[in-house]
Motif scaffolding. Structure first.
Motif, short mmCIF file in Angstrom:
data_model
loop_
_atom_site.label_atom_id
_atom_site.label_comp_id
_atom_site.label_asym_id
_atom_site.label_seq_id
_atom_site.Cartn_x
_atom_site.Cartn_y
_atom_site.Cartn_z
N PHE A 67 0.87 -1.19 0.00
CA PHE A 67 0.00 0.00 0.00
C PHE A 67 0.89 1.23 0.00
O PHE A 67 1.73 1.39 0.90
CB PHE A 67 -0.89 -0.04 1.25
N VAL A 120 -12.33 3.71 2.36
CA VAL A 120 -10.96 3.96 2.82
C VAL A 120 -10.46 5.31 2.31
O VAL A 120 -9.82 6.06 3.05
CB VAL A 120 -10.02 2.82 2.36
N ILE A 147 -6.98 1.96 9.79
CA ILE A 147 -7.99 1.92 8.72
C ILE A 147 -9.14 1.01 9.15
O ILE A 147 -8.94 -0.13 9.56
CB ILE A 147 -7.37 1.39 7.40
N VAL A 177 -2.51 0.01 -4.55
CA VAL A 177 -2.52 -1.28 -3.84
C VAL A 177 -2.13 -2.41 -4.78
O VAL A 177 -2.58 -2.46 -5.93
CB VAL A 177 -3.92 -1.58 -3.25
N LEU A 207 -9.38 -1.55 0.07
CA LEU A 207 -8.38 -0.49 0.28
C LEU A 207 -8.42 0.58 -0.81
O LEU A 207 -7.88 1.67 -0.63
CB LEU A 207 -6.97 -1.09 0.37
#
Length: 400
Positions: A78, A127, A151, A87, A122
């Motif tokens: 990430f 997010v 997160i 990602v 993600l």
């Protein structure tokens, strides 16, 4: 799926490790031509696809020294600096490998967690919104490992995770296919150009050689100074480098506008017209170019963009822009822009770029070919836009 009824967890609750890499030079090591793979953000595209040609290398000794950030199959990478939020999932083909400090490793060993679902979540609005809140008031956001651990994500059953990941994967597959079709059409145009006109450096067909200044009525750049901005509807479009994409297309999703008096001063000097060339002169996309389009309306330009007005008695716009996009000219642009005292492409440099002038009937034949390719690109782009809308709609439906 109603996310409100799904349990939410912090990443720290399901991870085995969250860590990041470092730069080998800070440990006294240099990069090598061969050795252990060293991965950076640019090794992955926006969808997390691996770009092997961008990989650097370090020694085995350096890799052992950087034990904390040695990668394992299935690690999620990430990006936490620069292009934040990119990602990727580590696969066997990348190993052995290590990373720099702009990438975080998210290692999950819980068998009830499906890794492609975590990659999906993600990149979701859920997010992204969490990062946007942190970004407020910060010019350049860099995320910490603490931020990653905190997160918050929805975590349905594993079967549901698989179902969602496979659904989105199908849509992403269609988007990828459409993008490849667009790229193939661009490659077709490049191949046809070389087939008809040859290589500019060798000039195998013996065309009349000259410079861009010789085949242009005008070469100029936009406004050098700072200009005041106004809201859309109160002024005129102020075209900047960011409005030309890496693919050389016009992008008006992020626009600036200037007052009439500023616009008129710049417009009078530049006078951009349909099928003039626009060329990026500074920044990451230097050398990218596009044609002035009717969708732009009346506009003025910043210093970051140059305008090239072709002499239509000598060259067509399609011929000239494909000449500008050729590998030889792009290499010249890169060389002269880096050689300048202040990095950038200046009008005197553009004037001196090499060119040649094939017969007009050949250029017109090439124009006809480009028009057919363009029609195909419009169809593919329309299908791509529709698929992207579907993807965005699904993202909002499930994770908005």
């Amino acid at each position: 799926m109603e996310m409100d009824y799904i349990k939410r967890v912090q990443l720290s609750e399901i991870v085995e490790v969250v860590t990041k890499g470092t730069t080998p030079t800070t440990l006294g090591y240099e990069f090598q031509d061969e050795g252990v793979n060293f991965l950076k953000i640019e090794c992955f595209n926006e969808n997390g696809g691996f770009i092997e040609s961008k990989v650097a290398h370090i020694s085995e000794e350096c890799h052992k020294k950087m034990k904390r950030s040695q990668l394992k199959n299935g690690d999620i990478l990430f990006s936490i600096a620069g292009a934040i939020g990119r990602v990727a999932i580590v696969t066997e083909e990348m190993l052995p490998a290590n990373i720099n400090q702009a990438l975080a490793i998210i290692r999950i060993s819980d068998e009830q967690v499906y890794l492609p679902y975590i990659k999906l979540i993600l990149t979701s609005p859920i997010v992204i919104e969490q990062f946007e809140r942190k970004k407020q008031g910060v010019a350049q956001l860099n995320l910490s490992l603490k931020d990653i651990n905190e997160i918050s994500i929805p975590l349905p059953s594993k079967d549901k995770q698989i179902e969602l990941a496979e659904l989105f994967d199908k849509v992403v597959g269609v988007i990828s296919k459409r993008n490849k079709e667009l790229s193939a059409l661009d490659d077709l145009t490049k191949a046809r150009f070389v087939e008809m006109f040859g290589d500019i450096k060798t000039n195998e067909y013996g065309w009349e050689k000259c410079t861009f200044k010789d085949v242009s009525k005008k070469i100029t750049d936009g406004e050098h100074g700072t200009v005041p901005r106004v809201d859309e509807g109160e002024g005129y479009l102020y075209f900047m480098a960011r409005n030309i994409t890496k693919e050389g297309e016009i992008d008006l999703s992020e626009t600036s506008f200037v007052p009439r008096e500023i616009h008129e001063k710049i417009y009078k000097r530049c006078n951009p017209e349909k099928d003039d060339l626009l060329l990026v002169c500074v920044g990451a996309t230097i050398g990218k170019c596009t044609l002035v389009s009717e969708i732009m309306g009346e506009f003025s330009m910043a210093r970051s963009v140059a305008l090239i007005k072709p002499n239509k008695e000598m060259v067509t716009s399609n011929f000239l822009i494909n000449l500008l996009r050729s590998e030889a000219i792009q290499n010249d642009i890169e060389h002269c822009s880096h050689a300048a005292a202040q990095a950038g492409l200046y009008t005197n440099m553009i004037n001196s770029l090499e060119a040649f002038v094939p017969p007009m009937d050949l250029q017109i034949e090439f124009d006809t070919f480009c028009e057919q390719v363009y029609k195909s690109k419009v169809k593919v782009q329309k299908a791509l836009d529709e698929t992207q809308k579907l993807f965005d709609s699904l993202m909002q439906q499930y994770f908005g």
